[in-house]
Design an enzyme around this catalytic site. Structure first.
Site, PDB file in Angstrom:
ATOM      1  N   CYS A   1       0.934  -1.213   0.212  1.00 47.24           N
ATOM      2  CA  CYS A   1      -0.237   0.034  -0.192  1.00 47.24           C
ATOM      3  C   CYS A   1       0.532   1.170   0.194  1.00 47.24           C
ATOM      4  CB  CYS A   1      -1.163  -0.107   1.147  1.00 47.24           C
ATOM      5  SG  CYS A   1      -1.339   1.616   1.840  1.00 47.24           S
TER       6      CYS A   1
ATOM      7  N   CYS B   1       0.041   3.980   2.504  1.00 44.58           N
ATOM      8  CA  CYS B   1      -0.011   4.085   3.779  1.00 44.58           C
ATOM      9  C   CYS B   1       1.961   4.389   3.344  1.00 44.58           C
ATOM     10  CB  CYS B   1       0.547   1.772   4.385  1.00 44.58           C
ATOM     11  SG  CYS B   1      -1.566   1.906   3.794  1.00 44.58           S
TER      12      CYS B   1
END
Length: 286
Positions: free
Chosen positions: A37, A40
């Site tokens: 991600c 993230c």
């Protein structure tokens, strides 16, 4: 594992300790992320840097959703990154997506206790071990928030614990001007009343001698009960008052009942003694 003491990687096995239990002490920020991600990866250094900067004012708990899907399912995570805040074992706030550093700082700041709350928390932890220092912190907190009645109640409690009855009475009287008292303030007032009467009687030894010298004087028996209660001998106090309630039907009976109720207030509703003697009092009265 993260090098920072304020950042932890959480697993299913450590969830209870690292998140639930820790949130009883400080806010815990849970970062749900995954290695693939990209947002993230953008958010992570912001959260980790803030955790280090604030030096333990909150704990950052990182949950790799690829490795810990059960935790993600429990929080119903639908997108990454998602960040939750836990305080006192309960989720209190959340956001999804990568925020800017300023937005994250603002969000975290809302979770942290105010200076008044911080002082009050520190004071609460010192009431038993260092009542003088607890008093100092309560007074400092009241300087910041002079209208916070809960702080006044705790100040009255800690002043009373140091035996300064008149000072405690002044605080309680000021609170009573509002037209009501909170349950905790009622408890302080009840203990104050009992300790005042006990002080006037000269303590347990003097009250016992007076009661033994005039055994038919039930008022002196009640004064002895109050002296027992003031010296933490609550069972003896309640037994003495209960005996008067069971055997007398005059003014002393009502006075003994009132003293028992004050002792119940001192002990609190969760006390086993309170439950036991409330039942015995109800039986004696009805």
């Amino acid at each position: 594992m993260p090098a920072s003491p304020y950042v932890v990687n959480v697993t299913r096995e450590t969830f209870q300790q690292d998140i639930v239990q820790k949130s009883m002490e400080v806010p815990v920020v849970i970062d749900f992320w995954a290695p693939w991600c990209n947002p993230c990866q953008q958010l992570a250094p912001i959260l980790e840097g803030l955790a280090d900067e604030m030096g333990g004012k909150f704990i950052l708990a990182k949950v790799n959703t690829d490795e810990q899907p059960e935790i993600a399912q429990a929080f119903r995570i639908e997108s990454l990154p998602t960040v939750f805040a836990m305080i006192q074992g309960q989720p209190v706030d959340q956001f999804a997506g990568a925020l800017t550093a300023e937005q994250v700082r603002e969000w975290v700041s809302r979770l942290l206790p105010s200076p008044t709350q911080q002082l009050a928390q520190e004071a609460m932890g010192l009431i038993e071990s260092d009542p003088k220092e607890a008093e100092s912190k309560f007074r400092e907190a009241l300087m910041l928030s002079p209208d916070e009645d809960s702080l006044k109640i705790m100040l009255a409690r800690v002043v009373l614990s140091q035996g300064r009855l008149d000072e405690c009475a002044t605080i309680i009287e000021e609170l009573e001007k509002r037209g009501f008292l909170e349950p905790e303030a009622e408890r302080v007032k009840s203990e104050l009343d009992v300790r005042r009467t006990a002080a006037e009687s000269g303590g347990v030894d003097a009250a016992r001698k007076a009661a033994e010298a005039d055994p038919t004087n039930l008022t002196l028996q009640i004064h002895l009960a109050e002296a027992y209660a003031a010296s933490q001998q609550h069972r003896k106090a309640l037994e003495l008052c209960l005996g008067i309630v069971q055997n007398d039907f005059g003014e002393a009976r009502a006075e003994a009942k009132t003293t028992m109720v004050k002792i119940f207030d001192m002990l609190g509703p969760a006390s086993e003694l309170t439950g036991e003697f409330r039942r015995k009092l109800a039986t004696a009265l009805y």
